[in-house]
Design an enzyme around this catalytic site. Structure first.
Site, PDB file in Angstrom:
ATOM      1  N   HIS A  93      30.839 -10.056  67.199  1.00  0.00           N
ATOM      2  CA  HIS A  93      31.358  -9.230  68.603  1.00  0.00           C
ATOM      3  C   HIS A  93      32.833  -9.022  69.203  1.00  0.00           C
ATOM      4  CE1 HIS A  93      29.938  -6.549  71.323  1.00  0.00           C
ATOM      5  NE2 HIS A  93      28.766  -7.516  71.881  1.00  0.00           N
ATOM      6  N   TYR A 143      21.858  -5.852  83.682  1.00  0.00           N
ATOM      7  CA  TYR A 143      23.523  -4.968  83.035  1.00  0.00           C
ATOM      8  C   TYR A 143      23.197  -4.568  82.293  1.00  0.00           C
ATOM      9  CZ  TYR A 143      27.607  -6.270  80.268  1.00  0.00           C
ATOM     10  OH  TYR A 143      29.119  -5.385  79.003  1.00  0.00           O
TER      11      TYR A 143
END
Length: 726
Positions: free
Chosen positions: A473, A589
């Site tokens: 990531h 989120y």
């Protein structure tokens, strides 16, 4: 070891008669062709660098300016207003021997070049200012103001023609630093539905104290960084959120991408791998040549492309304090894992990429190889799945010299990593839903040792022809990897294809050398560390409860007919589901991109709002009809507004995060920032729409649809995490 001997360009033997030198013509030819390919790439990069460097102008425009200036001078006019004469007076001594006419021409060319560069700079500054305008995003869909219409026309005028992938990079605006008072105000609004009146009053007091004292001091340093750096967020976000994390990146950070849900183009593992790997090479060729089109919003507004730079030939390197991301150039091979063995597979022959059929043949050789793994080799990848500090220490102690270093370098410097998995995966059998869950869970963590989680991405090829991808990531966010994955899936099925037997098309060069088996010398101490890392990773994988839900009753088309944002609709559905399950709301989120700015990455959209809570409470309270529809529309509009603010640099969390980093550098504590950054996200969501719809024929082939991908939970509490594809 025949493949090792073929790699030697020459051998010599000392005899009583002298030195017997033996040259390998094949090896020397390969060296020559490899060098030729490398130089071609350097020339392409040089050419693209020039084109990108002068964008939005073109190199040929320089000649146009020179001719225009010379033509004007020929007409007895001085377009420079005396500057050409001044340049002529200050020409170096070596030009004094030229005739006066030649000196004038040289001076005119110099003036034209300076004028050309000035025009380029002016056009870039104008385009940067134009791209800083974001009011178009807040206008009602289908009702564009006259101001926005003029702005769109100017953007198209100053954008030039046929941009390369990185052409807009120098014209993108820097991400703005929001005012502290605005961020604090938005933060308090976001937590109001999640706190009691007393809790909210306490947070409001802390926020007011921070805004009036320490906040302004921290903001000054942040604005200073924004003036100096390309992006005031991205480097700190990459370092402190990703690279400094000491827990496993498997599950916690890495994410996955899935194959087609209902279609498997071929059940032959090696054949599917052949087409897939060749499609990756095709994409990398386009990427190196910058032939990929920049991502444009409204067909005019460019997004930052810098995340594409580290897509291939990259690897995360562990460290005791922080990891780093290393990027190399022009790896001509991939690293392959199968049944506990590691192989080096060259993807080029005589400076050309291997055909899909040749890649299939080479991978079949690996599948047919009966050799067992060496001691410690089978579960070596578990080091990348466990905690980072033990991996960093083991890498330094056991992989810094000799054969282990050479083999590790081979994996880390590979274009990407490939796993030939012995399992069968996909939606199949009597319980398709459970098999889909197993498929996604396998892509997320596998067996905890059969992926190299540090590589920029690892491709997984299953025994029944299903494929998938696991991506690290830190170097890029999901939309960038999704762009690559969409191209690979579409190219595999709609361009390359298979023959009637399910094999790749084309012929095989029988002289191709066999894939090279990597060698290891894993000591018992290192094997013990591998076992410990595997135990940590296995416990983490076993703790993940995973479910993939494929919803096909309707899609974004029907939602849009109701004049509701599909993203807002999904977010409200998730909020409603969580409320019905837990009887409460939670901090939510959702990732939004900030790639409208140079080197922008993501911002947080706090999806749980006063409006969304009001709608859900009304719905659960039995309200129907106009009241619910009105509240639904208000909640949707609020969510869209939050998303647009996040995209345009007016979010909450990245600004507060950077202020917190500055406070740590200054050695000061902020009770407000400390509490904000310690709040847990109980619901983590994201959506990645299909970016290259033109690659797929959804009318004639609606079955070629994917579930997209997903990621692991972001906290140890109950979390819904995943990826929605529209």
């Amino acid at each position: 070891m025949a493949e090792a001997h073929q790699a030697v360009a020459f051998q010599f033997t000392v005899t009583p008669e002298g030195i017997d030198l033996q040259l390998s013509h094949q090896a020397l030819t390969e060296i020559y062709l490899s060098g030729l390919r490398s130089w071609k790439k350097k020339l392409i990069r040089l050419k693209n660098g020039v084109i990108t460097g002068v964008y939005p102008a073109s190199p040929s425009s320089w000649l146009f300016v020179v001719i225009a200036i010379l033509a004007t001078m020929y007409m007895r006019s001085d377009p420079s207003m005396g500057l050409i004469a001044k340049i002529q007076e200050h020409l170096p001594v070596r030009y004094q021997s030229l005739s006066a006419q030649c000196q004038t021409v040289v001076s005119a060319v110099l003036f034209s070049t300076l004028l050309w560069f000035s025009l380029i700079f002016t056009m870039r500054m104008c385009l940067k200012q134009l791209l800083s305008y974001h009011r178009w995003m807040f206008e009602q869909r289908g009702k564009m103001s006259n101001t926005t219409k003029v702005w769109v026309a100017l953007v198209r005028i100053f954008s030039g023609r046929q941009p390369l992938l990185y052409s807009y990079q120098g014209s993108l605006p820097n991400q703005p630093v929001p005012a502290v008072k605005d961020t604090v105000k938005r933060y308090l609004e976001s937590v109001r539905p999640l706190t009691t009146p007393d809790e909210f009053e306490r947070m409001a007091s802390l926020a007011t104290q921070f805004e009036s004292s320490l906040g302004n001091r921290l903001q000054w340093y942040l604005k200073l960084k924004a003036l100096w750096a390309s992006n005031y967020v991205s480097d700190w976000w990459e370092e402190y959120i990703y690279l400094r994390g000491r827990s496993p990146i498997m599950v916690n950070s890495n994410y996955y991408g899935m194959d087609f849900l209902y279609v498997t183009p071929t059940p032959i593992q090696a054949a599917r791998a052949g087409n897939t790997l060749h499609a990756f090479l095709m994409y990398r060729r386009k990427l190196n040549r910058e032939e990929l089109k920049p991502w444009l919003l409204m067909s005019s507004v460019p997004c930052c492309s810098y995340q594409f730079e580290r897509m291939f030939d990259s690897c995360r390197i562990p460290g005791t304090i922080t990891d780093t991301v290393q990027h190399w150039q022009d790896s001509d091979y991939v690293a392959v894992y199968h049944r506990g063995r590691y192989f080096r597979l060259r993807m080029y022959s005589s400076s050309r990429p291997l055909s899909p059929r040749e890649i299939e043949s080479q991978l079949q050789r690996i599948l047919d190889d009966p050799s067992p793994p060496s001691p410690g080799e089978e579960k070596l990848g578990a080091l990348t799945a466990g905690d980072r500090i033990p991996w960093a220490k083991a890498r330094k102690e056991y992989f810094s010299l000799g054969v282990n270093k050479r083999s590790l370098d081979c994996i880390e410097k590979a274009a990407f990593f490939v796993t030939l998995d012995d399992d069968k995966q996909g939606m199949m059998g009597e319980d398709p839903a459970a098999s889909l869950d197993r498929y996604a869970k396998s892509l997320l963590h596998g067996k905890c040792y059969d992926r190299w989680f540090d590589k920029s991405f690892s491709v997984v090829i299953y025994k029944n022809g299903k494929i998938g991808l696991n991506a690290e990531h830190s170097w890029a966010d999901a939309p960038v990897v999704a762009h690559l994955w969409e191209y690979v899936l579409a190219t595999d099925s709609f361009q390359l294809g298979y023959n009637e037997e399910g094999h790749c098309k084309g012929e095989v060069d029988a002289s191709l050398p066999r894939p090279q088996r990597l060698s290891w010398d894993i000591t018992p101490e290192c094997q013990e560390q591998i076992s410990q890392s595997l135990a940590v990773a296995q416990a983490l994988a076993d703790d993940v409860d995973f479910h993939v839900f494929s919803f096909r009753d309707f899609g974004k088309g029907m939602i849009k007919k109701c004049r509701i944002s599909p993203d807002a609709y999904i977010q409200l559905a998730l909020q409603l589901a969580y409320y019905r399950d837990r009887g409460m709301f939670c901090l939510t989120y959702e990732a939004s991109m900030t790639r409208l700015f140079r080197e922008g990455r993501t911002e947080t959209v706090r999806s749980c709002s006063n409006e969304s809570c009001a709608f859900i409470k009304a719905l659960e309270g039995g309200e129907v009809g106009k009241v619910c529809r009105r509240l639904l529309r208000q909640a949707s509009e609020k969510h869209q507004n939050l998303y647009k603010h996040a995209m345009t640099g007016a979010g909450i969390d990245r600004h507060l995060f950077c202020l917190y980093v500055v406070s740590k550098y200054l050695g000061v504590d902020s009770p407000f920032l400390k509490e904000v950054l310690s709040e847990p996200w109980h619901l983590s969501t994201s959506q990645t729409p299909v970016q290259q719809v033109e690659l797929f024929d959804m009318v004639n082939h609606p079955e070629y649809v994917s579930c997209g991908g997903g990621f692991g939970p972001v906290s140890t509490s109950r979390v819904i995490g995943g990826d929605c594809r529209f």
